[in-house]
Design an enzyme around this catalytic site. Structure first.
Site, PDB file in Angstrom:
ATOM      1  N   GLN A  51       0.818  -1.218   0.000  1.00 54.36           N
ATOM      2  CA  GLN A  51       0.000   0.000   0.000  1.00 54.36           C
ATOM      3  C   GLN A  51       0.852   1.268   0.000  1.00 54.36           C
ATOM      4  OE1 GLN A  51      -2.620  -1.510   3.420  1.00 54.36           O
ATOM      5  NE2 GLN A  51      -4.009  -0.229   2.244  1.00 54.36           N
ATOM      6  N   CYS A  95     -10.633   0.101   3.625  1.00 51.58           N
ATOM      7  CA  CYS A  95      -9.211  -0.029   3.288  1.00 51.58           C
ATOM      8  C   CYS A  95      -8.667   1.357   3.005  1.00 51.58           C
ATOM      9  CB  CYS A  95      -9.075  -0.919   2.048  1.00 51.58           C
ATOM     10  SG  CYS A  95      -7.373  -1.177   1.537  1.00 51.58           S
ATOM     11  N   HIS A 137      -7.134  -9.448   6.231  1.00 51.94           N
ATOM     12  CA  HIS A 137      -7.225  -8.386   5.218  1.00 51.94           C
ATOM     13  C   HIS A 137      -5.818  -7.923   4.816  1.00 51.94           C
ATOM     14  CE1 HIS A 137      -9.068  -4.350   3.845  1.00 51.94           C
ATOM     15  NE2 HIS A 137      -7.772  -4.129   3.835  1.00 51.94           N
ATOM     16  N   GLU A 138      -4.933  -7.755   5.815  1.00 52.50           N
ATOM     17  CA  GLU A 138      -3.584  -7.258   5.515  1.00 52.50           C
ATOM     18  C   GLU A 138      -2.739  -8.332   4.814  1.00 52.50           C
ATOM     19  OE1 GLU A 138      -3.254  -4.180   5.646  1.00 52.50           O
ATOM     20  OE2 GLU A 138      -5.001  -3.796   6.904  1.00 52.50           O
ATOM     21  N   HIS A 141      -3.388  -8.304   1.237  1.00 56.40           N
ATOM     22  CA  HIS A 141      -2.645  -7.265   0.505  1.00 56.40           C
ATOM     23  C   HIS A 141      -1.290  -7.803   0.024  1.00 56.40           C
ATOM     24  CE1 HIS A 141      -4.909  -3.542   0.657  1.00 56.40           C
ATOM     25  NE2 HIS A 141      -5.124  -3.649   1.951  1.00 56.40           N
TER      26      HIS A 141
END
Ligand code: NI
Length: 173
Positions: A51, A95, A137-138, A141
């Site tokens: 990110q 997010c 969720h991370e 990524h």
């Protein structure tokens, strides 16, 4: 420490699987510090290296939302889910790379995760509730996956169009 710029979807770097960390270096420690600062500043409860444009398997999180409680900044290097509960839970996810968009995502309610810490030592923890959702969720990524990838195509396309428009506005300044 310094703030890093958070990439906004759509961006090819958010769709690219990240590479494992070979060893903990000063550069990696700096990245972890910057990521925590960037996450708290946003504010958010989790942030993964892709990110901020770094395709390396490292994430930070702190799901202590109660301001009365002490913060718990966590840095997870090369994290892997080693066990997932059969029980699922639904959480309205958001997010930092998809600002102001929220949608319900169903995931295992509890997970065990193994990772390397900033001292190069392996850790394992059983996560529940918001922590379990956040860590999954991370980790997604790091595999080039976003929470909108769990949504129906129409909903995903609608959100993506909004983000394209937002990026155009941001670029115009
Ligand atoms: Ni995210």
């Amino acid at each position: 420490m310094s703030l890093r710029q958070i990439l906004i979807h759509p961006d090819p770097r958010l769709k690219t699987p990240a590479k494992p960390v070979a060893s903990v270096t000063d550069e990696l420690r700096r990245l972890a510090d910057d990521m925590l600062e960037t996450m708290y500043d946003a504010p958010g409860i989790g942030l993964a290296a892709p990110q901020v444009g770094v395709l390396t398997r490292i994430l930070v999180m702190d799901c202590v939302k109660d301001p009365e409680l002490p913060p718990r900044p966590m840095v997870l290097i090369n994290p892997e889910v080693t066990w997932s509960s059969e029980e699922l839970t639904t959480y309205e996810e958001g997010c930092l790379s998809i600002p102001d968009q929220y949608a319900e995502v169903e995931r295992p309610a509890e997970v065990k995760v193994r990772w390397m810490d900033l001292n190069g030592a392996w850790q394992e923890e059983h996560f529940t509730k918001l922590w379990a959702t956040c860590v999954q969720h991370e980790i997604d990524h790091l595999d080039g996956k976003l929470f909108i990838d769990y949504l129906k195509p129409l909903k995903r396309q609608m959100i993506t169009r909004k983000m394209v428009k937002l990026k155009r506005e941001l670029a115009r300044g």
